[in-house]
Design a protein around this motif. Structure first.
Motif, PDB file in Angstrom:
ATOM      1  N   VAL A 195      37.024  44.910  47.062  1.00  0.00           N
ATOM      2  CA  VAL A 195      36.865  43.908  46.000  1.00  0.00           C
ATOM      3  C   VAL A 195      37.691  44.293  44.785  1.00  0.00           C
ATOM      4  O   VAL A 195      37.688  45.455  44.347  1.00  0.00           O
ATOM      5  CB  VAL A 195      35.384  43.768  45.599  1.00  0.00           C
ATOM      6  CG1 VAL A 195      35.228  42.740  44.482  1.00  0.00           C
ATOM      7  CG2 VAL A 195      34.535  43.387  46.805  1.00  0.00           C
ATOM      8  N   GLU A 196      38.390  43.313  44.234  1.00  0.00           N
ATOM      9  CA  GLU A 196      39.108  43.500  42.974  1.00  0.00           C
ATOM     10  C   GLU A 196      38.540  42.531  41.942  1.00  0.00           C
ATOM     11  O   GLU A 196      38.286  41.360  42.252  1.00  0.00           O
ATOM     12  CB  GLU A 196      40.611  43.256  43.147  1.00  0.00           C
ATOM     13  CG  GLU A 196      41.303  44.327  43.972  1.00  0.00           C
ATOM     14  CD  GLU A 196      42.813  44.220  43.899  1.00  0.00           C
ATOM     15  OE1 GLU A 196      43.306  43.495  42.999  1.00  0.00           O
ATOM     16  OE2 GLU A 196      43.502  44.855  44.720  1.00  0.00           O
ATOM     17  N   LEU A 197      38.333  43.045  40.733  1.00  0.00           N
ATOM     18  CA  LEU A 197      37.781  42.247  39.639  1.00  0.00           C
ATOM     19  C   LEU A 197      38.848  42.054  38.580  1.00  0.00           C
ATOM     20  O   LEU A 197      39.483  43.023  38.134  1.00  0.00           O
ATOM     21  CB  LEU A 197      36.565  42.959  39.026  1.00  0.00           C
ATOM     22  CG  LEU A 197      35.411  43.273  39.995  1.00  0.00           C
ATOM     23  CD1 LEU A 197      34.380  44.168  39.311  1.00  0.00           C
ATOM     24  CD2 LEU A 197      34.750  41.984  40.471  1.00  0.00           C
ATOM     25  N   TRP A 198      39.048  40.788  38.172  1.00  0.00           N
ATOM     26  CA  TRP A 198      40.041  40.448  37.158  1.00  0.00           C
ATOM     27  C   TRP A 198      39.407  39.523  36.122  1.00  0.00           C
ATOM     28  O   TRP A 198      38.466  38.800  36.423  1.00  0.00           O
ATOM     29  CB  TRP A 198      41.243  39.737  37.789  1.00  0.00           C
ATOM     30  CG  TRP A 198      41.964  40.545  38.825  1.00  0.00           C
ATOM     31  CD1 TRP A 198      41.687  40.609  40.156  1.00  0.00           C
ATOM     32  CD2 TRP A 198      43.070  41.412  38.600  1.00  0.00           C
ATOM     33  NE1 TRP A 198      42.551  41.463  40.788  1.00  0.00           N
ATOM     34  CE2 TRP A 198      43.429  41.968  39.855  1.00  0.00           C
ATOM     35  CE3 TRP A 198      43.811  41.770  37.478  1.00  0.00           C
ATOM     36  CZ2 TRP A 198      44.478  42.861  40.010  1.00  0.00           C
ATOM     37  CZ3 TRP A 198      44.866  42.662  37.632  1.00  0.00           C
ATOM     38  CH2 TRP A 198      45.188  43.198  38.884  1.00  0.00           C
ATOM     39  N   GLY A 199      39.950  39.563  34.906  1.00  0.00           N
ATOM     40  CA  GLY A 199      39.483  38.655  33.874  1.00  0.00           C
ATOM     41  C   GLY A 199      38.979  39.386  32.645  1.00  0.00           C
ATOM     42  O   GLY A 199      39.255  40.575  32.449  1.00  0.00           O
ATOM     43  N   PHE A 200      38.210  38.660  31.832  1.00  0.00           N
ATOM     44  CA  PHE A 200      37.742  39.197  30.557  1.00  0.00           C
ATOM     45  C   PHE A 200      36.209  39.167  30.485  1.00  0.00           C
ATOM     46  O   PHE A 200      35.557  38.252  30.999  1.00  0.00           O
ATOM     47  CB  PHE A 200      38.306  38.385  29.392  1.00  0.00           C
ATOM     48  CG  PHE A 200      39.799  38.516  29.252  1.00  0.00           C
ATOM     49  CD1 PHE A 200      40.339  39.527  28.483  1.00  0.00           C
ATOM     50  CD2 PHE A 200      40.644  37.622  29.892  1.00  0.00           C
ATOM     51  CE1 PHE A 200      41.716  39.656  28.350  1.00  0.00           C
ATOM     52  CE2 PHE A 200      42.016  37.742  29.766  1.00  0.00           C
ATOM     53  CZ  PHE A 200      42.563  38.759  29.003  1.00  0.00           C
ATOM     54  N   VAL A 201      35.662  40.189  29.826  1.00  0.00           N
ATOM     55  CA  VAL A 201      34.211  40.265  29.599  1.00  0.00           C
ATOM     56  C   VAL A 201      33.968  40.555  28.124  1.00  0.00           C
ATOM     57  O   VAL A 201      34.900  40.863  27.368  1.00  0.00           O
ATOM     58  CB  VAL A 201      33.562  41.358  30.479  1.00  0.00           C
ATOM     59  CG1 VAL A 201      33.601  40.973  31.943  1.00  0.00           C
ATOM     60  CG2 VAL A 201      34.239  42.702  30.246  1.00  0.00           C
ATOM     61  N   ASP A 202      32.701  40.483  27.726  1.00  0.00           N
ATOM     62  CA  ASP A 202      32.365  40.627  26.310  1.00  0.00           C
ATOM     63  C   ASP A 202      32.257  42.078  25.844  1.00  0.00           C
ATOM     64  O   ASP A 202      32.421  42.363  24.653  1.00  0.00           O
ATOM     65  CB  ASP A 202      31.035  39.921  26.009  1.00  0.00           C
ATOM     66  CG  ASP A 202      31.131  38.426  26.241  1.00  0.00           C
ATOM     67  OD1 ASP A 202      32.175  37.855  25.898  1.00  0.00           O
ATOM     68  OD2 ASP A 202      30.169  37.837  26.774  1.00  0.00           O
ATOM     69  N   SER A 203      31.923  43.006  26.771  1.00  0.00           N
ATOM     70  CA  SER A 203      31.668  44.379  26.343  1.00  0.00           C
ATOM     71  C   SER A 203      31.849  45.347  27.504  1.00  0.00           C
ATOM     72  O   SER A 203      31.943  44.942  28.670  1.00  0.00           O
ATOM     73  CB  SER A 203      30.226  44.502  25.812  1.00  0.00           C
ATOM     74  OG  SER A 203      29.306  44.244  26.854  1.00  0.00           O
ATOM     75  N   GLN A 204      31.863  46.638  27.164  1.00  0.00           N
ATOM     76  CA  GLN A 204      31.944  47.678  28.191  1.00  0.00           C
ATOM     77  C   GLN A 204      30.698  47.649  29.065  1.00  0.00           C
ATOM     78  O   GLN A 204      30.758  47.891  30.277  1.00  0.00           O
ATOM     79  CB  GLN A 204      32.083  49.057  27.532  1.00  0.00           C
ATOM     80  CG  GLN A 204      32.220  50.210  28.514  1.00  0.00           C
ATOM     81  CD  GLN A 204      33.480  50.126  29.353  1.00  0.00           C
ATOM     82  OE1 GLN A 204      34.564  49.902  28.811  1.00  0.00           O
ATOM     83  NE2 GLN A 204      33.361  50.304  30.663  1.00  0.00           N
ATOM     84  N   ALA A 205      29.564  47.347  28.450  1.00  0.00           N
ATOM     85  CA  ALA A 205      28.313  47.287  29.212  1.00  0.00           C
ATOM     86  C   ALA A 205      28.378  46.193  30.274  1.00  0.00           C
ATOM     87  O   ALA A 205      27.935  46.380  31.416  1.00  0.00           O
ATOM     88  CB  ALA A 205      27.138  47.042  28.270  1.00  0.00           C
ATOM     89  N   ALA A 206      28.927  45.023  29.905  1.00  0.00           N
ATOM     90  CA  ALA A 206      29.066  43.926  30.868  1.00  0.00           C
ATOM     91  C   ALA A 206      30.045  44.300  31.972  1.00  0.00           C
ATOM     92  O   ALA A 206      29.827  43.991  33.149  1.00  0.00           O
ATOM     93  CB  ALA A 206      29.525  42.660  30.146  1.00  0.00           C
ATOM     94  N   LYS A 207      31.120  44.970  31.599  1.00  0.00           N
ATOM     95  CA  LYS A 207      32.115  45.417  32.579  1.00  0.00           C
ATOM     96  C   LYS A 207      31.475  46.356  33.602  1.00  0.00           C
ATOM     97  O   LYS A 207      31.682  46.232  34.815  1.00  0.00           O
ATOM     98  CB  LYS A 207      33.267  46.107  31.858  1.00  0.00           C
ATOM     99  CG  LYS A 207      34.366  46.617  32.780  1.00  0.00           C
ATOM    100  CD  LYS A 207      35.511  47.242  31.974  1.00  0.00           C
ATOM    101  CE  LYS A 207      36.611  47.780  32.889  1.00  0.00           C
ATOM    102  NZ  LYS A 207      37.745  48.356  32.115  1.00  0.00           N
ATOM    103  N   ASP A 208      30.667  47.304  33.095  1.00  0.00           N
ATOM    104  CA  ASP A 208      29.995  48.252  33.980  1.00  0.00           C
ATOM    105  C   ASP A 208      28.945  47.567  34.851  1.00  0.00           C
ATOM    106  O   ASP A 208      28.788  47.896  36.035  1.00  0.00           O
ATOM    107  CB  ASP A 208      29.325  49.353  33.155  1.00  0.00           C
ATOM    108  CG  ASP A 208      30.335  50.245  32.449  1.00  0.00           C
ATOM    109  OD1 ASP A 208      31.491  50.293  32.919  1.00  0.00           O
ATOM    110  OD2 ASP A 208      29.960  50.885  31.456  1.00  0.00           O
ATOM    111  N   ALA A 209      28.226  46.605  34.267  1.00  0.00           N
ATOM    112  CA  ALA A 209      27.164  45.921  35.009  1.00  0.00           C
ATOM    113  C   ALA A 209      27.736  45.123  36.179  1.00  0.00           C
ATOM    114  O   ALA A 209      27.179  45.123  37.283  1.00  0.00           O
ATOM    115  CB  ALA A 209      26.380  44.995  34.073  1.00  0.00           C
ATOM    116  N   ILE A 210      28.851  44.441  35.948  1.00  0.00           N
ATOM    117  CA  ILE A 210      29.489  43.673  37.019  1.00  0.00           C
ATOM    118  C   ILE A 210      29.976  44.607  38.120  1.00  0.00           C
ATOM    119  O   ILE A 210      29.782  44.343  39.312  1.00  0.00           O
ATOM    120  CB  ILE A 210      30.654  42.835  36.456  1.00  0.00           C
ATOM    121  CG1 ILE A 210      30.107  41.749  35.526  1.00  0.00           C
ATOM    122  CG2 ILE A 210      31.469  42.201  37.592  1.00  0.00           C
ATOM    123  CD1 ILE A 210      31.170  40.972  34.784  1.00  0.00           C
TER     124      ILE A 210
END
Length: 229
Positions: A188-203
């Motif tokens: 799996v590859e994840l691309w795009g934008f998130v609101d925070s480092q926490a959201a990035k880690d959670a995904i």
């Protein structure tokens, strides 16, 4: 898994008349942070933890307050503190009633209980008698046992896996539709934008623990928003 699956059944316990110094020696010798207090029938009466032995007259750590603070604390509280810091017996220093669980308590509920009450271990009680004890270390051991037994499925269809990931992520508050997911052979590859480092880690974590996922490449970027002028 339930409490009965991870508990230590050979519980080190003391009696109500056990001396405080003996309790301290027991904690140190067995490298544990608390001992249950039981009667002759095995019924749980209380528990003595390291916290119950912090403020002791022998070590000069009993609580001292200014006279005006003692006025606000109250005579009853001061009397209880005196007993706890000066008494030599388990019955006087133990914490009671005790937070307990039964053997069928799920691990998730047990973990929440330890965290909520900020305690390190909880007795397992059946019919009023202690049958075991579960510590935070026991839960960590369970994590290791369960975690190594799960293998990703090599036959997972990429399209099915892609839809599964989207379905479960869209229900999360930290998900953003600006995130793109690609799946190839379970990678799996994840691309795009998130609101925070926490959201990035959670995904990333949500994807990693999904059955069928072999590897995750996290290319998500944290969107920086202009500060208000």
């Amino acid at each position: 898994m339930n409490a009965a699956d991870v508990m230590v059944s050979k519980v080190i316990a003391v009696r109500p008349d056990t001396l405080v110094v003996t309790i301290a020696e027991t904690l140190l010798a067995n490298r544990i942070s608390a001992v249950p207090v039981i009667d002759e029938s095995g019924a749980l009466l209380g528990i003595v933890s390291e916290g119950d032995l912090i403020h002791r007259v022998e070590t000069g750590t009993e609580q001292h307050r200014a006279w005006w603070l003692e006025f606000f604390v109250g005579k009853e509280t001061l009397a209880r503190e005196f007993v706890k810091s000066h008494s030599r017996k388990a019955a006087d220093v133990m914490t009671h009633p005790v937070i307990t669980v039964d053997p069928n308590t799920p691990l998730a509920e047990l973990a929440s209980l330890l965290e909520k009450h900020r305690i390190k271990r909880v007795p397992v009680v059946k019919d009023g008698k202690i049958v075991g004890i579960v510590s935070r270390a026991n839960l960590v051991q369970a994590l290791v046992t369960l975690g190594t037994g799960v293998e990703p499925s090599a036959s997972a269809n990429d399209s099915v896996l892609h839809n599964k990931l989207l379905d479960q992520l869209r229900s999360k508050a930290w998900w953003r539709n600006s995130v793109n997911i690609t799946v190839k052979d379970g990678n799996v590859e994840l691309w795009g934008f998130v609101d925070s480092q926490a959201a990035k880690d959670a995904i990333r974590v949500a994807v990693e623990v999904t059955p069928g996922v072999r590897q995750v490449t996290n290319n998500l970027a944290i969107e920086t928003r202009p500060s208000a002028q």
